[in-house]
Write an enzyme that holds these catalytic residues in place. Structure first.
Site, PDB file in Angstrom:
ATOM      1  N   CYS A   2       0.826  -1.423   0.072  1.00  0.00           N
ATOM      2  CA  CYS A   2       0.366  -0.263   0.187  1.00  0.00           C
ATOM      3  C   CYS A   2       1.221   1.485   0.278  1.00  0.00           C
ATOM      4  O   CYS A   2       2.002   0.851   0.093  1.00  0.00           O
ATOM      5  CB  CYS A   2      -0.628  -0.107   1.255  1.00  0.00           C
ATOM      6  SG  CYS A   2      -1.571  -0.943   1.646  1.00  0.00           S
ATOM      7  N   ARG A  27       1.048   2.347  -6.309  1.00  0.00           N
ATOM      8  CA  ARG A  27       1.454   1.134  -5.271  1.00  0.00           C
ATOM      9  C   ARG A  27       0.121  -0.109  -4.801  1.00  0.00           C
ATOM     10  O   ARG A  27       0.506  -0.027  -3.575  1.00  0.00           O
ATOM     11  CB  ARG A  27       1.941   1.115  -3.724  1.00  0.00           C
ATOM     12  CG  ARG A  27       3.094   2.697  -3.625  1.00  0.00           C
ATOM     13  CD  ARG A  27       3.756   3.352  -3.186  1.00  0.00           C
ATOM     14  NE  ARG A  27       3.974   2.084  -2.004  1.00  0.00           N
ATOM     15  CZ  ARG A  27       4.979   2.209  -1.934  1.00  0.00           C
ATOM     16  NH1 ARG A  27       6.320   2.758  -2.237  1.00  0.00           N
ATOM     17  NH2 ARG A  27       5.893   1.010  -0.841  1.00  0.00           N
ATOM     18  N   TRP A  76      -3.711  -2.011  -1.283  1.00  0.00           N
ATOM     19  CA  TRP A  76      -3.964  -3.486  -1.748  1.00  0.00           C
ATOM     20  C   TRP A  76      -4.122  -4.220  -1.377  1.00  0.00           C
ATOM     21  O   TRP A  76      -3.187  -4.584  -0.671  1.00  0.00           O
ATOM     22  CB  TRP A  76      -2.265  -3.590  -2.842  1.00  0.00           C
ATOM     23  CG  TRP A  76      -2.300  -4.516  -3.632  1.00  0.00           C
ATOM     24  CD1 TRP A  76      -3.003  -4.626  -5.201  1.00  0.00           C
ATOM     25  CD2 TRP A  76      -1.816  -5.219  -3.351  1.00  0.00           C
ATOM     26  NE1 TRP A  76      -2.992  -5.607  -5.982  1.00  0.00           N
ATOM     27  CE2 TRP A  76      -2.063  -6.387  -4.368  1.00  0.00           C
ATOM     28  CE3 TRP A  76      -0.761  -6.086  -2.878  1.00  0.00           C
ATOM     29  CZ2 TRP A  76      -1.403  -8.113  -4.817  1.00  0.00           C
ATOM     30  CZ3 TRP A  76      -0.460  -7.766  -2.407  1.00  0.00           C
ATOM     31  CH2 TRP A  76      -0.867  -8.674  -3.698  1.00  0.00           C
ATOM     32  N   ASN A 103       1.757  -0.229   5.420  1.00  0.00           N
ATOM     33  CA  ASN A 103       1.687  -0.960   4.549  1.00  0.00           C
ATOM     34  C   ASN A 103       2.736  -2.655   4.815  1.00  0.00           C
ATOM     35  O   ASN A 103       3.993  -1.734   5.436  1.00  0.00           O
ATOM     36  CB  ASN A 103       2.973   0.178   3.532  1.00  0.00           C
ATOM     37  CG  ASN A 103       3.759  -0.303   2.292  1.00  0.00           C
ATOM     38  OD1 ASN A 103       3.285  -1.995   2.269  1.00  0.00           O
ATOM     39  ND2 ASN A 103       5.030  -0.059   1.619  1.00  0.00           N
ATOM     40  N   GLY A 104       2.215  -3.781   4.512  1.00  0.00           N
ATOM     41  CA  GLY A 104       3.771  -4.167   4.927  1.00  0.00           C
ATOM     42  C   GLY A 104       2.563  -5.233   5.289  1.00  0.00           C
ATOM     43  O   GLY A 104       1.198  -5.342   4.560  1.00  0.00           O
ATOM     44  N   GLU A 488       5.882 -13.189 -22.055  1.00  0.00           N
ATOM     45  CA  GLU A 488       5.664 -11.808 -20.967  1.00  0.00           C
ATOM     46  C   GLU A 488       3.960 -11.233 -22.372  1.00  0.00           C
ATOM     47  O   GLU A 488       3.088 -10.812 -22.015  1.00  0.00           O
ATOM     48  CB  GLU A 488       7.077 -10.105 -22.257  1.00  0.00           C
ATOM     49  CG  GLU A 488       6.557  -9.048 -22.056  1.00  0.00           C
ATOM     50  CD  GLU A 488       6.262  -8.734 -20.686  1.00  0.00           C
ATOM     51  OE1 GLU A 488       6.191  -9.429 -19.306  1.00  0.00           O
ATOM     52  OE2 GLU A 488       5.099  -7.393 -20.375  1.00  0.00           O
ATOM     53  N   LYS A 492       1.005 -10.341 -20.206  1.00  0.00           N
ATOM     54  CA  LYS A 492       0.139  -9.020 -20.629  1.00  0.00           C
ATOM     55  C   LYS A 492      -1.075  -9.021 -21.138  1.00  0.00           C
ATOM     56  O   LYS A 492      -2.006  -8.523 -20.670  1.00  0.00           O
ATOM     57  CB  LYS A 492       0.793  -8.500 -21.756  1.00  0.00           C
ATOM     58  CG  LYS A 492       2.177  -7.397 -21.519  1.00  0.00           C
ATOM     59  CD  LYS A 492       2.003  -5.748 -21.408  1.00  0.00           C
ATOM     60  CE  LYS A 492       3.291  -5.345 -20.223  1.00  0.00           C
ATOM     61  NZ  LYS A 492       3.257  -6.524 -19.734  1.00  0.00           N
ATOM     62  N   GLU A 495      -2.789  -9.849 -17.377  1.00  0.00           N
ATOM     63  CA  GLU A 495      -3.410  -8.235 -16.794  1.00  0.00           C
ATOM     64  C   GLU A 495      -4.339  -7.760 -17.400  1.00  0.00           C
ATOM     65  O   GLU A 495      -4.951  -7.061 -16.237  1.00  0.00           O
ATOM     66  CB  GLU A 495      -1.230  -8.188 -17.151  1.00  0.00           C
ATOM     67  CG  GLU A 495      -1.399  -7.467 -16.725  1.00  0.00           C
ATOM     68  CD  GLU A 495       0.081  -6.475 -16.290  1.00  0.00           C
ATOM     69  OE1 GLU A 495       0.540  -6.792 -16.820  1.00  0.00           O
ATOM     70  OE2 GLU A 495       0.284  -6.104 -14.914  1.00  0.00           O
ATOM     71  N   HIS A 511       4.382 -32.490 -26.032  1.00  0.00           N
ATOM     72  CA  HIS A 511       4.383 -33.029 -24.425  1.00  0.00           C
ATOM     73  C   HIS A 511       3.124 -33.009 -24.137  1.00  0.00           C
ATOM     74  O   HIS A 511       2.944 -33.217 -23.117  1.00  0.00           O
ATOM     75  CB  HIS A 511       6.033 -32.748 -24.120  1.00  0.00           C
ATOM     76  CG  HIS A 511       7.242 -33.295 -24.962  1.00  0.00           C
ATOM     77  ND1 HIS A 511       7.694 -34.295 -25.018  1.00  0.00           N
ATOM     78  CD2 HIS A 511       7.987 -32.225 -25.527  1.00  0.00           C
ATOM     79  CE1 HIS A 511       8.123 -34.454 -25.735  1.00  0.00           C
ATOM     80  NE2 HIS A 511       8.983 -32.504 -25.695  1.00  0.00           N
ATOM     81  N   LYS A 611       0.720  -1.064  -9.027  1.00  0.00           N
ATOM     82  CA  LYS A 611       1.997  -0.681  -9.892  1.00  0.00           C
ATOM     83  C   LYS A 611       3.869  -1.448  -9.011  1.00  0.00           C
ATOM     84  O   LYS A 611       4.606  -1.537 -10.078  1.00  0.00           O
ATOM     85  CB  LYS A 611       2.242   0.628 -10.612  1.00  0.00           C
ATOM     86  CG  LYS A 611       3.710   0.976 -11.275  1.00  0.00           C
ATOM     87  CD  LYS A 611       3.441   0.529 -12.436  1.00  0.00           C
ATOM     88  CE  LYS A 611       4.306   0.850 -13.277  1.00  0.00           C
ATOM     89  NZ  LYS A 611       3.847  -0.025 -14.907  1.00  0.00           N
TER      90      LYS A 611
HETATM   91  O1  M6R Z   1       8.503  -2.773 -10.471  1.00  0.00           O
HETATM   92  P1  M6R Z   1       9.374  -4.330 -11.015  1.00  0.00           P
HETATM   93  O2  M6R Z   1       9.606  -4.089 -12.384  1.00  0.00           O
HETATM   94  O3  M6R Z   1       9.889  -4.898  -9.889  1.00  0.00           O
HETATM   95  O4  M6R Z   1       7.128  -5.292 -11.152  1.00  0.00           O
HETATM   96  C1  M6R Z   1       7.699  -6.607 -11.275  1.00  0.00           C
HETATM   97  C2  M6R Z   1       6.275  -6.988 -11.710  1.00  0.00           C
HETATM   98  O5  M6R Z   1       5.891  -6.727 -10.279  1.00  0.00           O
HETATM   99  C3  M6R Z   1       5.898  -6.214 -13.600  1.00  0.00           C
HETATM  100  O6  M6R Z   1       6.542  -6.571 -14.374  1.00  0.00           O
HETATM  101  C4  M6R Z   1       4.413  -7.007 -13.004  1.00  0.00           C
HETATM  102  O7  M6R Z   1       4.463  -7.934 -13.569  1.00  0.00           O
HETATM  103  C5  M6R Z   1       3.340  -5.965 -14.741  1.00  0.00           C
HETATM  104  N1  M6R Z   1       2.467  -5.555 -13.957  1.00  0.00           N
HETATM  105  C6  M6R Z   1       3.948  -6.319 -15.973  1.00  0.00           C
HETATM  106  O8  M6R Z   1       2.987  -6.113 -17.027  1.00  0.00           O
END
Ligand code: M6R
Length: 616
Positions: A2, A27, A76, A103-104, A488, A492, A495, A511, A611
């Site tokens: 958070c 965050r 979060w 936060n934590g 990746e 995406k 996500e 396989h 983020k």
């Molecule tokens: O800030 P970071 O690069 O350490 O973040 C790692 C992941 O949380 C981040 O790349 C996440 O997978 C993205 N939202 C993907 O788009």
């Protein structure tokens, strides 16, 4: 995970706290809250709302509260449903005279809560945070001094936490505690600003205290007292640092993700320019850390999510260009594995935000072992990673706001492609001219990336996005460097479009995964420029077609067999083979973006995500 913010001083706290939280909303955005002490009668006042910060702002406009001592939070969710307002911060003690934002994770919250309930405390939330407030209530009741109560409080809490607390009986002070999670203080003129990240108060003051791990601060408007967890006083050492908190907004783009896809050409070129002009600094760092760069035997890369994918792709850069064996670690797994420090090896921790808890935990393991030099590769110069790594490499992507990482990914690849050449140069494997050529290749690739999006964007929006938005699942295939790239792409799509997507190395589908091929499961194949790898990918694509699979390919010019085999194809001009995937990055991201838009997803702030993931 958070963001927290706090203020004590000569001014009203609300406007700083809301503006600070707005900058920290990356965050988490499940809920938001604000508490302050009323200037008129000293009572604790608060407001909390579910959802984005804007909802809290609207509520505070409707029912205004403010005070000279205040705390704020965006959440979060970790413990307790995000759908319950009770779980939003701040949290309180029984009497509602103590307000805490946190936060934590308090790892022993379960047993603490059980004991506190036995003592008669009444809980209103499912969170771990609320135990801090109730426990502090008992500590304040049983200790003569505020400080004594705090020392006893932290002695009972396990886990990682940064919290800020205000107490009605103590209107002239604010309590800050840091264990592992970040917390920093901006020192103003008769005012103190507190936040998880200094960008929250970057326009207010440049005098910053980054709280050390396991530290306590009792903040007054004009003075800070700092202690370690045993209660011993510690010296406060403010740093003078200037951070740029501004963003250039969305410009004319509908979403940040779209803007950031189109930022990539400039970001890649800026990163190349930055690396070239900081070569001396990079050389110093590498030669200090590795006994001698020519002795470098192994490169370790660690990261999470998209950063991990970039690391997996970069493995091919290092092993091919400067011929250094490279190991890639998932940060969240790293701490569960045995760690062996190695000689003549470097450890590069990669994180766009520089705040990802798993990546920082991995870095700390290596730092604490003292056995290997560490480098942080990040996009955020104010980040914890920058401060804790032995040295740093910075991408020049500019602030990335959308939760889905786009330009941070392409600039991480840029840095590592360049670094592989730079190491090769130091090892005498290539000439300076060849390093310059690699820089030119990156710039060319950046242009190809942008042109490819421009070329296909109309077709994607009007034809492909409406079509692919209908599927509930998808399979992604790649080989060699196109396999982590396919990972990746699959991430995406999950996500931002919420479409279940699974990725395999193309050679593996026979396989087991071939059993999944049907008309309702599109298969996306990411090609490779190397003829041998291309041929193998082509065979795998044929295996899919032979089972009536729906095939979409991201191919390179001249790969006619693959293009003709596919139901849909996107074709990108050829670039340097190892940069092929970087060249198709924008197209892949735009394709996913358009599907998410077609589905009406909240593209920049996908559900359940944030983020920066500051919990492990
Ligand atoms: O800030 P970071 O690069 O350490 O973040 C790692 C992941 O949380 C981040 O790349 C996440 O997978 C993205 N939202 C993907 O788009």
């Amino acid at each position: 995970m958070c963001s927290v913010a706090g203020y004590i001083g000569k001014n009203y706290s609300k406007s700083f706290i809301l503006e600070g939280l707005r900058r920290l909303e990356y965050r988490g955005y499940d809920s938001a809250g604000f508490a302050c002490l009323s200037p008129s009668d000293g009572r604790l006042l608060y407001a909390k709302t579910q959802g984005r910060l804007i909802c809290l702002e609207e509520r505070l406009n409707q029912f205004p509260i403010d005070g000279f001592l205040g705390v704020g939070h965006t959440r979060w969710s970790t413990h307790g449903s995000s759908a319950r307002l009770d779980n939003a911060h701040p949290h309180f003690d029984c009497e509602k005279t103590i307000a805490i934002v946190h936060n934590g994770i308090v790892e022993n919250h379960h047993e603490l809560k059980k004991q506190l309930i036995e003592y008669g405390h009444v809980f209103h939330s499912q969170t771990d945070t609320e135990v801090i407030a109730h426990l502090f209530e008992t500590m304040l009741a049983t200790h003569v001094t505020f400080k004594g109560a705090v020392i006893s409080l932290v002695a009972r809490l396990e886990g990682a936490y940064a919290f800020v607390c205000i107490v009605q009986q103590y209107p002239d002070q604010m309590l800050l505690v840091r264990r592992h999670s970040p917390l920093c203080i901006g020192i103003g003129d008769d005012e103190m600003f507190v936040a998880s990240d200094p960008i929250a108060f970057a326009d207010k003051t440049k005098k910053i205290v980054f709280m050390p791990d396991e530290s306590i601060v009792i903040a007054h408007k004009d003075v800070l007292e700092m202690y370690d967890f045993s209660g011993a006083s510690s010296a406060i050492v403010p740093q003078t640092v200037e951070y740029d908190w501004r963003t250039d907004g969305k410009k004319d783009y509908e979403h940040y993700m779209l803007k950031e896809i189109f930022d990539q050409r400039t970001a890649i070129c800026a990163t190349v320019g930055f690396l070239r002009s900081n070569m001396d600094h990079i050389w110093d760092q590498l030669s200090i850390w590795a006994d001698s760069i020519t002795q470098l035997q192994c490169i370790h890369l660690v990261g999470c999510g998209t950063s991990w994918h970039a690391a997996r792709m970069a493995q091919f850069f290092f092993e091919t260009i400067c011929k250094i064996p490279t190991r890639v670690h998932l940060a969240s797994e790293f701490r569960c594995m045995p760690f062996f420090a190695e000689k003549n090896a470097i450890f590069i921790a990669m994180s766009q935000s520089g705040e990802t808890a798993d990546t920082l935990a991995a870095l700390r393991i290596v730092n604490e072992s003292g056995g290997m030099p560490t480098i942080g590769l990040t996009n955020v110069d104010s980040s914890t990673l920058m401060r804790e790594a032995g040295g740093f490499l910075l991408t020049q992507a500019g602030r990335e706001i959308a939760v889905a990482s786009t330009k941070a990914f392409s600039t991480q690849l840029t840095v590592l492609y360049w670094l592989a050449h730079f190491i090769a140069l130091q090892k005498g494997m290539i000439s300076d001219g060849q390093l310059e050529q690699a820089e030119e290749e990156l710039r060319t690739c950046a242009q190809v990336l942008e042109n490819a999006v421009e070329e296909y964007k109309f077709e994607i929006i009007h034809t492909h996005a409406p079509h692919y938005a209908q599927y509930e699942r998808a399979i992604f295939l790649g080989r060699h460097i196109s396999y982590p790239f396919a990972l990746e792409a699959a991430l995406k799509l999950k996500e931002v479009a919420y479409i279940f997507s699974q990725c395999y190395p193309a050679g593996e589908i026979k396989h087991g995964p071939l059993a999944l091929i049907d008309k309702n499961t599109p298969v996306f194949v990411f090609s490779h420029q190397d003829e041998l790898i291309y041929r193998k990918l082509l065979s795998n694509a044929q295996e899919v077609k032979a089972r009536d699979g729906r095939l979409a390919v991201f191919a390179f010019e001249g790969q006619q067999e693959l293009i003709c085999l596919a139901d849909v194809s996107f074709v990108v001009p050829r670039v340097k083979p190892l940069l092929g995937q970087l060249a198709m990055t924008g197209l892949m991201q735009f394709f996913v973006y358009a599907i998410a838009k077609e589905l009406g997803r909240p593209i920049d702030y996908p559900r359940n995500l944030a983020k920066a993931l500051t919990v492990e």
